[in-house]
Design a protein around this motif. Structure first.
Motif, short mmCIF file in Angstrom:
data_model
loop_
_atom_site.label_atom_id
_atom_site.label_comp_id
_atom_site.label_asym_id
_atom_site.label_seq_id
_atom_site.Cartn_x
_atom_site.Cartn_y
_atom_site.Cartn_z
N TYR A 62 58.93 63.70 40.09
CA TYR A 62 58.52 65.07 40.59
C TYR A 62 57.70 65.20 41.70
O TYR A 62 57.37 65.83 42.45
CB TYR A 62 57.97 65.86 39.46
CG TYR A 62 56.48 65.40 39.10
CD1 TYR A 62 55.40 66.35 39.59
CD2 TYR A 62 56.26 64.36 38.52
CE1 TYR A 62 54.16 65.99 39.24
CE2 TYR A 62 54.78 63.96 37.96
CZ TYR A 62 53.94 64.88 38.69
OH TYR A 62 52.41 64.31 38.28
N GLN A 76 46.47 58.45 40.57
CA GLN A 76 47.07 59.58 40.01
C GLN A 76 46.00 59.95 38.94
O GLN A 76 44.85 60.04 39.32
CB GLN A 76 48.50 59.44 39.28
CG GLN A 76 49.43 59.26 40.61
CD GLN A 76 49.59 60.34 41.35
OE1 GLN A 76 49.15 61.40 41.08
NE2 GLN A 76 50.25 60.14 42.56
N SER A 77 46.37 60.32 37.67
CA SER A 77 45.75 60.86 36.65
C SER A 77 44.54 59.95 36.19
O SER A 77 43.66 60.34 35.45
CB SER A 77 46.31 61.25 35.44
OG SER A 77 46.90 62.56 35.69
N PHE A 80 50.74 66.66 30.27
CA PHE A 80 49.51 66.81 31.24
C PHE A 80 49.45 67.99 32.28
O PHE A 80 48.38 68.34 32.62
CB PHE A 80 49.60 65.63 32.09
CG PHE A 80 50.63 65.36 32.95
CD1 PHE A 80 51.98 64.67 32.51
CD2 PHE A 80 50.44 65.89 34.47
CE1 PHE A 80 52.90 64.81 33.55
CE2 PHE A 80 51.28 65.84 35.27
CZ PHE A 80 52.86 65.17 34.76
N ASN A 84 45.60 68.42 33.63
CA ASN A 84 45.42 68.88 34.91
C ASN A 84 44.66 70.09 35.16
O ASN A 84 43.75 69.93 36.11
CB ASN A 84 46.77 69.09 35.69
CG ASN A 84 47.64 67.97 35.89
OD1 ASN A 84 47.22 66.87 35.50
ND2 ASN A 84 48.67 68.17 36.75
N GLU A 104 52.99 64.72 47.44
CA GLU A 104 52.67 65.49 46.28
C GLU A 104 52.15 66.97 46.62
O GLU A 104 52.59 67.77 45.93
CB GLU A 104 51.42 64.99 45.34
CG GLU A 104 51.08 65.78 44.38
CD GLU A 104 50.18 65.12 43.41
OE1 GLU A 104 49.92 63.72 43.47
OE2 GLU A 104 49.94 65.70 42.38
N ASN A 149 50.61 72.71 40.22
CA ASN A 149 48.97 72.84 40.21
C ASN A 149 48.40 73.83 40.85
O ASN A 149 47.26 74.22 40.62
CB ASN A 149 48.61 71.26 41.03
CG ASN A 149 48.85 70.14 39.93
OD1 ASN A 149 48.85 70.20 38.61
ND2 ASN A 149 48.94 68.87 40.56
N TYR A 193 42.00 67.73 44.98
CA TYR A 193 42.35 67.22 43.84
C TYR A 193 43.60 66.26 43.98
O TYR A 193 43.64 64.97 43.58
CB TYR A 193 42.82 68.30 42.68
CG TYR A 193 43.63 67.60 41.46
CD1 TYR A 193 43.15 66.93 40.45
CD2 TYR A 193 45.17 67.80 41.57
CE1 TYR A 193 43.82 66.44 39.52
CE2 TYR A 193 45.73 67.42 40.40
CZ TYR A 193 45.08 66.56 39.42
OH TYR A 193 45.85 66.27 38.44
N CYS A 236 44.07 61.98 43.28
CA CYS A 236 45.11 61.33 42.81
C CYS A 236 45.86 60.40 43.59
O CYS A 236 46.63 59.53 43.16
CB CYS A 236 46.17 62.70 42.43
SG CYS A 236 45.50 63.55 41.11
N TYR A 258 47.16 62.32 26.79
CA TYR A 258 47.86 63.70 26.29
C TYR A 258 48.26 63.87 25.04
O TYR A 258 47.74 63.54 24.19
CB TYR A 258 49.15 63.68 27.52
CG TYR A 258 48.74 63.19 28.93
CD1 TYR A 258 47.58 64.03 29.68
CD2 TYR A 258 49.25 62.16 29.66
CE1 TYR A 258 47.35 63.61 31.10
CE2 TYR A 258 48.82 61.94 30.75
CZ TYR A 258 47.85 62.86 31.44
OH TYR A 258 47.48 62.31 32.77
N GLY A 318 48.30 57.29 34.46
CA GLY A 318 48.71 57.95 35.43
C GLY A 318 50.26 57.87 35.83
O GLY A 318 50.86 56.88 35.46
N VAL A 319 50.64 58.91 36.41
CA VAL A 319 52.08 58.85 36.61
C VAL A 319 52.75 57.75 37.63
O VAL A 319 53.97 57.77 37.74
CB VAL A 319 52.75 60.41 37.25
CG1 VAL A 319 52.90 61.22 35.83
CG2 VAL A 319 52.04 60.97 38.21
N1 GLN Z 1 48.64 64.05 40.49
C1 GLN Z 1 49.33 64.39 39.45
C2 GLN Z 1 49.53 65.67 38.90
O1 GLN Z 1 48.85 66.11 39.12
C3 GLN Z 1 48.62 63.19 38.21
C4 GLN Z 1 49.58 63.61 36.91
C5 GLN Z 1 49.33 62.19 36.02
O2 GLN Z 1 49.21 61.27 36.78
N2 GLN Z 1 49.71 62.21 34.94
O3 GLN Z 1 50.84 66.19 38.52
#
Ligand code: GLN
Length: 418
Positions: free
Chosen positions: A26, A62-63, A95, A113, A157, A164, A188, A192, A239, A256-257
């Protein structure tokens, strides 16, 4: 000698090497990741790092950034202030769920998020850029090297950040966000997109494990802050798989994704795994397996409890009418101090000299200290003169109450002689 720890990690790497799961797509830039990359790094609280596999490859945090930004928000605003805006309840949602607590309008926790975007906005800074720089500065201090944003991931992103953005506007409508939503989402997203390796993440996790203390002894985060962060990681870090994780792995964690996954074993180690294929919860599939394996092999589940030092105390010179020496060994916390007190309760009232030998004790925590001093006070009230052997000063200022301070000696012989 070659350390068996790295060999063990190599073995775990091979044992957990299946190719189930999908790379996140995504965020278009993440879809380009090599799905076969796989690395494990373990950092001890005193700065030793063991690793296996692809641990120098950079990927976006990421997260996994969320717990660290939450820590900074608490450090800046105080826990009360942050709790007013972000709750600490597991949501059971994905998330990126667009949801708030119906009754209070707060995001449910800082690991999803909604809560992470709110936490980002609570970090102090005159403008959005200062805020983001302070955040990246903290990550860098924790990792022990200067980290920077992967601009390609950031652009990618931000170009697909509608969800977001929706979350940020939603927060704004319920007065949970004072700043401009696009500014906050930009910041943000930059947080990430910080580039890290598995070794960086293991080091960052190890500082959380050490109550916020870096291996060089610098206190980066308050103990109360790390406790809060680890608690939230334990309950919400994975999550909608958080409950399953807590029961099977039992290590506070954050995924993290991009495929990173950290775990923190308080007082012991920070662990990081990198492998981009994700399971259906958005957690690294191999990462989850590695943690299951490590937890099982190394008895790391935090509910398993560490064993209390078995021979914390021993009464030497058993049959002496004139004096009794109690030898205490190991670190003292509540359970060990309780054993010492239990042993001391065997001491009949009278004026027999009591020597408490602490030369084999290296650390006494606050509750154990208070328990020990109370024991000394009671021995004194029972009529005993008490002497301490404490060459390392593990019990400084031993004021036992009622003005009684036992004499302190460097070794048992001197204490017995007086
Ligand atoms: N930057 C990603 C987001 O906000 C972080 C999500 C994740 O790592 N789970 O979608």
């Amino acid at each position: 000698m070659r350390t068996p720890v790295s060999d063990y990690l190599d073995e775990v790497l091979h044992a957990c090497d299946a190719d189930d799961g999908e790379v996140a797509d995504y965020i278009p830039e993440l879809a380009k990741a090599d799905p076969d990359r796989f690395g494990i790094a373990v950092a001890t609280v005193d700065g030793e790092v063991y690793s296996a596999g692809a641990v120098d490859v950079e990927f976006s945090i990421q997260s996994i950034s969320k717990p660290f930004t939450y820590a900074l928000a608490i450090a800046d605003q105080g826990l009360e202030g942050v709790l007013e805006h972000i709750d600490v309840e597991p949501s059971g949602d994905a998330f990126n769920e667009i949801s708030l607590e119906p009754s209070t309008g707060r995001p449910r926790n800082p690991m999803i998020n909604a809560g992470a975007i709110a936490a980002h906005a609570m970090v102090a800074g005159d403008d959005a850029d200062t805020r983001t720089s302070r955040i990246i500065e903290l990550y860098s201090r924790l990792a022990g090297r200067e980290l920077s944003v992967d601009e390609a991931v950031f652009d990618s992103e931000l170009g697909s950040a509608d969800r977001n953005m929706a979350i940020a506007y939603m927060l704004r409508t319920v007065d949970r966000l004072d700043d401009d939503p696009p500014d906050v989402v930009r910041g943000y997203t930059r947080q990430c997109s910080v580039s890290v390796t598995a070794v960086d993440l293991a080091r960052m996790a190890a500082v959380l494990a050490a109550n916020g203390v870096a291996p060089d002894g610098t206190k980066i985060l308050d103990t109360a802050v790390t406790r809060q962060v680890l608690s939230v990681m334990a309950s919400c870090g994975m999550y909608d798989a958080a409950g399953d994780w807590l029961t099977t792995v039992g290590i506070p964690a954050k995924s993290g994704v991009a495929g990173g996954l950290i775990g923190v074993l308080p007082g012991q180690v920070g662990i990081a795994v990198f492998s981009p294929r994700l399971d259906r919860h958005g957690n690294s599939a191999r990462g989850v397996r590695v943690f299951e394996r490590l937890s099982r092999d190394m008895g790391m589940h935090m509910m398993e409890g560490t064993e209390a030092g078995r021979s914390a105390v021993r009464a030497a010179s058993e049959h002496d009418d004139e004096l009794r020496v109690y030898e205490v060994a190991g670190d003292l916390r509540f359970v060990e101090a309780e054993r010492v007190l239990r042993e001391l309760t065997g001491e009949p009232e009278g004026d027999r000299l009591v020597v408490i030998d602490l030369h084999r004790v290296h650390r006494i925590n606050d509750v154990a200290r208070r328990m020990l001093l109370e024991g000394i006070r009671r021995l004194h009230l029972d009529g005993h003169p008490v002497r301490l052997v404490d060459p390392e000063d593990v019990l400084p200022d031993p004021h036992a109450g009622e003005g009684y301070v036992p004499e302190v000696f460097d070794d048992a012989k001197a204490a017995i002689k007086g």
